[in-house]
Scaffold this motif. Structure first.
Motif, PDB file in Angstrom:
ATOM      1  N   CYS A  43      24.060  46.093  29.148  1.00  0.00           N
ATOM      2  CA  CYS A  43      25.373  45.596  29.547  1.00  0.00           C
ATOM      3  C   CYS A  43      24.953  44.172  29.686  1.00  0.00           C
ATOM      4  CB  CYS A  43      25.903  46.168  30.490  1.00  0.00           C
ATOM      5  SG  CYS A  43      27.273  45.096  31.402  1.00  0.00           S
ATOM      6  N   PRO A  44      25.588  42.980  28.963  1.00  0.00           N
ATOM      7  CA  PRO A  44      25.234  41.702  29.175  1.00  0.00           C
ATOM      8  C   PRO A  44      25.761  41.062  30.650  1.00  0.00           C
ATOM      9  CG  PRO A  44      27.222  41.871  27.551  1.00  0.00           C
ATOM     10  CD  PRO A  44      26.651  43.255  27.757  1.00  0.00           C
ATOM     11  N   GLY A  45      26.584  41.656  31.063  1.00  0.00           N
ATOM     12  CA  GLY A  45      27.419  41.450  32.286  1.00  0.00           C
ATOM     13  C   GLY A  45      26.590  41.819  33.507  1.00  0.00           C
ATOM     14  N   CYS A  66      26.836  44.736  35.004  1.00  0.00           N
ATOM     15  CA  CYS A  66      27.657  45.333  36.016  1.00  0.00           C
ATOM     16  C   CYS A  66      28.033  46.582  35.807  1.00  0.00           C
ATOM     17  CB  CYS A  66      29.043  44.485  35.698  1.00  0.00           C
ATOM     18  SG  CYS A  66      29.714  44.549  34.037  1.00  0.00           S
ATOM     19  N   ILE A  67      27.021  47.434  35.226  1.00  0.00           N
ATOM     20  CA  ILE A  67      27.270  48.908  35.250  1.00  0.00           C
ATOM     21  C   ILE A  67      26.285  49.702  35.845  1.00  0.00           C
ATOM     22  CG2 ILE A  67      27.652  50.746  33.646  1.00  0.00           C
ATOM     23  CD1 ILE A  67      28.291  49.146  31.436  1.00  0.00           C
ATOM     24  N   CYS A 115      32.284  41.893  34.368  1.00  0.00           N
ATOM     25  CA  CYS A 115      32.489  42.126  33.002  1.00  0.00           C
ATOM     26  C   CYS A 115      32.646  41.180  32.242  1.00  0.00           C
ATOM     27  CB  CYS A 115      33.565  43.278  32.866  1.00  0.00           C
ATOM     28  SG  CYS A 115      33.700  43.824  31.132  1.00  0.00           S
ATOM     29  N   LEU A 116      31.840  40.997  30.725  1.00  0.00           N
ATOM     30  CA  LEU A 116      32.028  39.841  29.952  1.00  0.00           C
ATOM     31  C   LEU A 116      33.085  40.445  28.710  1.00  0.00           C
ATOM     32  CD1 LEU A 116      28.473  38.710  29.960  1.00  0.00           C
ATOM     33  CD2 LEU A 116      30.348  37.552  31.159  1.00  0.00           C
ATOM     34  N   HIS A 117      33.659  41.686  28.855  1.00  0.00           N
ATOM     35  CA  HIS A 117      34.307  42.197  27.655  1.00  0.00           C
ATOM     36  C   HIS A 117      33.640  41.782  26.550  1.00  0.00           C
ATOM     37  CE1 HIS A 117      36.876  40.645  31.243  1.00  0.00           C
ATOM     38  NE2 HIS A 117      37.544  41.760  30.790  1.00  0.00           N
ATOM     39  N   CYS A 118      32.623  42.596  26.196  1.00  0.00           N
ATOM     40  CA  CYS A 118      31.873  42.476  25.023  1.00  0.00           C
ATOM     41  C   CYS A 118      32.335  43.875  24.238  1.00  0.00           C
ATOM     42  CB  CYS A 118      30.511  42.507  25.158  1.00  0.00           C
ATOM     43  SG  CYS A 118      29.738  43.927  25.836  1.00  0.00           S
ATOM     44  N   MET A 119      32.868  44.772  24.969  1.00  0.00           N
ATOM     45  CA  MET A 119      33.233  46.015  24.295  1.00  0.00           C
ATOM     46  C   MET A 119      32.134  47.001  24.157  1.00  0.00           C
ATOM     47  SD  MET A 119      36.565  46.811  23.414  1.00  0.00           S
ATOM     48  CE  MET A 119      36.735  47.774  22.227  1.00  0.00           C
ATOM     49  N   HIS A 120      30.734  46.371  24.351  1.00  0.00           N
ATOM     50  CA  HIS A 120      29.645  47.414  24.157  1.00  0.00           C
ATOM     51  C   HIS A 120      29.715  48.802  24.644  1.00  0.00           C
ATOM     52  CE1 HIS A 120      25.645  48.693  23.366  1.00  0.00           C
ATOM     53  NE2 HIS A 120      25.510  49.221  24.836  1.00  0.00           N
ATOM     54  N   CYS A 121      29.942  48.816  26.076  1.00  0.00           N
ATOM     55  CA  CYS A 121      30.132  50.315  26.729  1.00  0.00           C
ATOM     56  C   CYS A 121      31.147  51.212  26.147  1.00  0.00           C
ATOM     57  CB  CYS A 121      30.055  50.171  28.253  1.00  0.00           C
ATOM     58  SG  CYS A 121      31.488  49.122  28.802  1.00  0.00           S
TER      59      CYS A 121
END
Ligand code: HEM
Ligand code: HEM
Ligand code: SF4
Ligand code: SF4
Lengths: 80, 402
Positions: B256-258, B260-261, B275-281
Motif C-alpha cells: 500500500c503506497p499510503g 495506511c493498512i 489513502c492515495l486512492h491507487c485501487m491496489h487493495c
C-alpha cells in the motif's frame, strides 16, 4: 469589416503567402486581430471559406489553411 | 480473382503460431484490387527496405479539417490500385459497443468504397478504415453520417475522445465514462473537425484508477474516476482471502503506497485519511473492499508520447471534480486551457510542453486555479506558486494541516 470583405482579405492573405509561409488558423486570427477584427468574426469567416470549398485544411506536421486548388494540382502530379 | 503478386517475404509472416495480418490481407486481396496492390507494394517495400508512401496530408471532406489522412503512393504507375490510399477515421462509439449489424454495415461500405482493410481500433480509439481514393471521400462521409456515424479527429485538433468500458460492464466505475465521452464529443464538434490548435489534444476518461485506457499516459486531459468516502470492508471476505492463501501482510499491507493498512491476522483496518486512492487493495481483494461515495474524478493534464520532449505522465490539476451532467465545470476548463494553449503554443507543442515551458504557475493563473498540495507531481515538480500578500491573509495552509 463586413463578412464578404473579410473573406476576400483572408483568401488574399493565404493566396499571396503560397510557397512562402503557411498559415495556421490561429495565425490568421492573430493577423486580423492586429487589424482590429474580433477573433470570433475571423473564425466564422474561415469556416465559411472552408465550407464553401475555397480553402482547405492541410496537414504537414501540423494543420494549416491553404487554397483548395492546391489539392487538384497535387493529385495531378502523382502520375508521372 | 487470381493471385496478382508473389509474396515470398510476406508469406514468412504467416508461419508460426500467431494470427497473421498477411493472411487477412490476402483474403481482402482476393476480392478487392486496392487490397491486392497494397499486398504487392508491401512485398516490394519489404524487399527494398523502403516505404513508398508520400506524405500527403491534403485531402479532406468538405467542411472537415480532420478525419481523413491523405496517403499517396510513390509508385502509382506500377501499383495503380494504391495511387490514393487514404485512411479514414470514424468516431467509435463510447466503450466500443456495436451491434453485429453495425459492424457489417461498416465493412460492407468499406468493401465498396475502399480497400476492405480495416483496423478496429487505432491507438486514438477510432475505427480505422485503410485505403480509399479522393473521389470516394465525400460519398463515404455522407453515407456514414446518414447512418449515425461521423468522422473522427486528426491533425492539430481535438482528437476523438475515448474511454474505458466503465459502468456498462465494470463494478469499479465511479463515473459514467460513456456518457462523459459522448457528451464531450458533442460539445467539442468544432474543435474535432476544424483543426485550430497548435497540435493534437486528446481526452481519455476512465472509471477508476486502474485506468484501463491508460489515460494517465496517453491523454492531454486525463479524467480518472475516484472516490472520497471510506473504503468499505467486508471482514469475512478478507478472512476468506487469507484462508485461501492470500498473504495479506505481504501482498496488501506492504504494497500500500499510503502505508495506511494494518492487518492483525483477523481484522483489516484502513486509515482512509492517508489513502492515495491507487485501487491496489481494492482490486486485489475484489469483493471484500469497496470504494464508497462521493464519487467524482481526478483531472490531470499533459501526458504524451516522446516528441519535442520525452514521454510525460499527466499532472494533477483538480484532485476531485464532481462529474454530473451537463459537466459544465470540465467543459469550461477545457475551453480556458485550450484557448491559452492556442494563443501561446508553438507549432507542434502539446499543452503539457507549454506548461513546462511557461510554468505551471502561469497556467494555474490562466485557468483560475489555486495551487494545492495534490498538484505536487514529484519532488521538485510543484506548481511553484509565488504567494502574493493577499493570498496569505486567508492562511490557506491551515486547512491543509488539519
Ligand atoms: C560545485 C559545487 C556545487 C554544485 C555543482 C551545486 C549544484 C547544485 C544544483 C544543480 C542544485 C539544484 C538541485 C535541484 O534543483 O535538483 C543545488 C541545490 C542546492 N545547493 Fe548546490 N551546488 C554546489 C555547491 C553548493 C554549496 C557549496 C552549497 C552550500 C554551502 C550548496 C547548497 C545548495 C542548496 C541549499 C541547494 C538547494 C537544495 C534544496 O532545494 O533542497 N551547493 N546545487
Ligand atoms: C545577490 C545575490 C544573489 C542573488 C540575486 C540570487 C538569486 C537567486 C535566484 C534568482 C535563484 C533561483 C530561485 C528560483 O529558481 O526559485 C537562486 C537560487 C539559489 N541561490 Fe541565490 N542569489 C544570490 C546569492 C546567493 C548566495 C550568496 C547563496 C549561497 C551562499 C545562494 C544560494 C542559492 C541556492 C542554493 C539556490 C538554489 C535554490 C534551489 O533551486 O533550490 N544565492 N538565487
Ligand atoms: S478503468 Fe476502472 S472502471 Fe474502467 S474498466 Fe478499468 S477497472 Fe473498470
Ligand atoms: S487504495 Fe491504495 S493507498 Fe488506498 S488503502 Fe488501498 S492500497 Fe492503500
Amino acid at each position: 469589416m463586413d463578412r464578404e470583405e473579410l473573406k476576400k482579405q483572408i483568401y488574399t492573405l493565404i493566396e499571396q503567402a503560397q510557397g512562402k509561409k503557411k498559415y495556421k488558423q490561429m495565425d490568421v486570427i492573430k493577423h486580423f486581430r492586429n487589424l482590429g477584427v474580433p477573433d470570433s468574426e475571423t473564425k466564422e469567416a474561415i469556416r465559411e471559406l472552408v465550407d464553401g470549398g475555397k480553402l482547405i485544411y492541410t496537414y504537414m506536421g501540423g494543420s494549416y489553411i491553404e487554397l483548395a486548388s492546391k489539392l487538384e494540382k497535387f493529385e495531378k502530379d502523382i502520375f508521372k | 480473382m487470381t493471385k496478382k503478386y508473389d509474396t515470398p517475404l510476406l508469406d514468412e509472416l504467416e508461419k508460426g503460431p500467431f494470427p497473421s495480418f498477411v493472411t487477412e490481407m490476402k483474403k481482402a486481396a482476393a476480392k478487392n484490387p486496392m487490397a491486392a496492390d497494397e499486398l504487392g507494394l508491401l512485398e516490394k517495400s519489404f524487399r527494398d527496405k523502403v516505404t513508398y508512401w508520400k506524405h500527403g496530408g491534403i485531402v479532406g471532406v468538405r467542411g472537415y479539417g480532420g478525419g481523413v489522412i491523405g496517403r499517396y503512393c510513390e509508385l502509382a504507375d506500377q501499383f495503380p490500385g494504391v495511387a490514393h490510399f487514404h485512411t479514414v477515421r470514424i468516431n467509435q462509439p463510447a466503450g466500443l459497443f456495436y451491434t453485429s449489424e453495425a459492424i457489417r454495415f461498416i465493412c460492407d461500405v468499406w468493401d465498396r468504397y475502399g480497400s476492405g482493410l480495416t483496423n478496429f481500433h487505432g491507438s486514438t480509439g477510432d475505427i480505422i478504415l485503410l485505403g480509399t481514393i479522393t473521389d470516394n471521400l465525400e460519398p463515404l462521409a455522407t453515407i456514414f453520417s446518414l447512418n449515425g456515424f461521423d468522422l473522427g479527429g486528426s491533425g492539430s485538433a481535438m482528437r476523438t475522445p475515448s474511454c474505458c468500458v466503465g459502468p456498462a460492464r465494470c463494478e469499479w466505475a465511479m463515473i459514467d465514462t460513456l456518457d462523459i465521452t459522448y457528451d464531450l464529443t458533442q460539445e467539442f464538434q468544432d474543435e474535432l473537425h476544424r483543426p485550430s490548435f497548435p497540435y493534437k489534444f486528446k481526452i481519455k476518461t476512465v472509471g477508476c484508477p486502474v485506468d484501463c485506457n491508460a489515460a494517465i499516459a496517453r491523454a492531454d486531459l486525463s479524467i480518472i474516476g475516484t472516490w472520497k468516502g471510506p473504503i468499505e470492508i467486508d471482514q469475512d471476505r478478507v478472512r476468506d482471502y487469507a484462508k485461501k492463501g492470500v498473504n495479506i501482510q505481504e501482498e496488501i499491507v506492504n504494497l500500500c503506497p499510503g502505508k495506511c493498512i494494518t492487518w492483525d491476522g483477523n481484522n483489516l483496518k484502513i486509515d482512509d485519511s492517508d489513502c492515495l486512492h491507487c485501487m491496489h487493495c481494492i482490486t486485489k481483494l475484489s469483493g471484500a473492499l469497496k470504494p464508497t461515495p462521493p464519487f467524482g474524478a481526478t483531472i490531470l493534464i499533459g501526458s504524451k508520447a516522446p516528441f519535442v520532449i520525452g514521454a510525460t505522465l499527466s499532472w494533477v490539476i483538480f484532485p476531485f471534480m464532481e462529474m454530473k451532467p451537463p459537466y459544465q465545470e470540465i467543459k469550461d476548463f477545457i475551453r480556458k486551457a485550450t484557448e491559452w494553449w492556442s494563443e501561446y503554443g508553438k507549432n507542434r507543442e502539446r499543452i503539457g510542453e507549454l506548461i513546462l515551458r511557461l510554468g505551471m504557475r502561469e497556467f494555474l493563473e490562466t485557468v483560475g486555479l489555486k495551487p494545492t498540495p495534490e498538484m505536487v507531481k514529484e519532488p521538485r515538480r510543484d506548481p511553484f506558486w509565488f504567494w502574493k500578500e493577499g493570498d496569505l491573509e486567508g492562511k490557506p495552509w491551515e486547512s491543509w494541516l488539519k
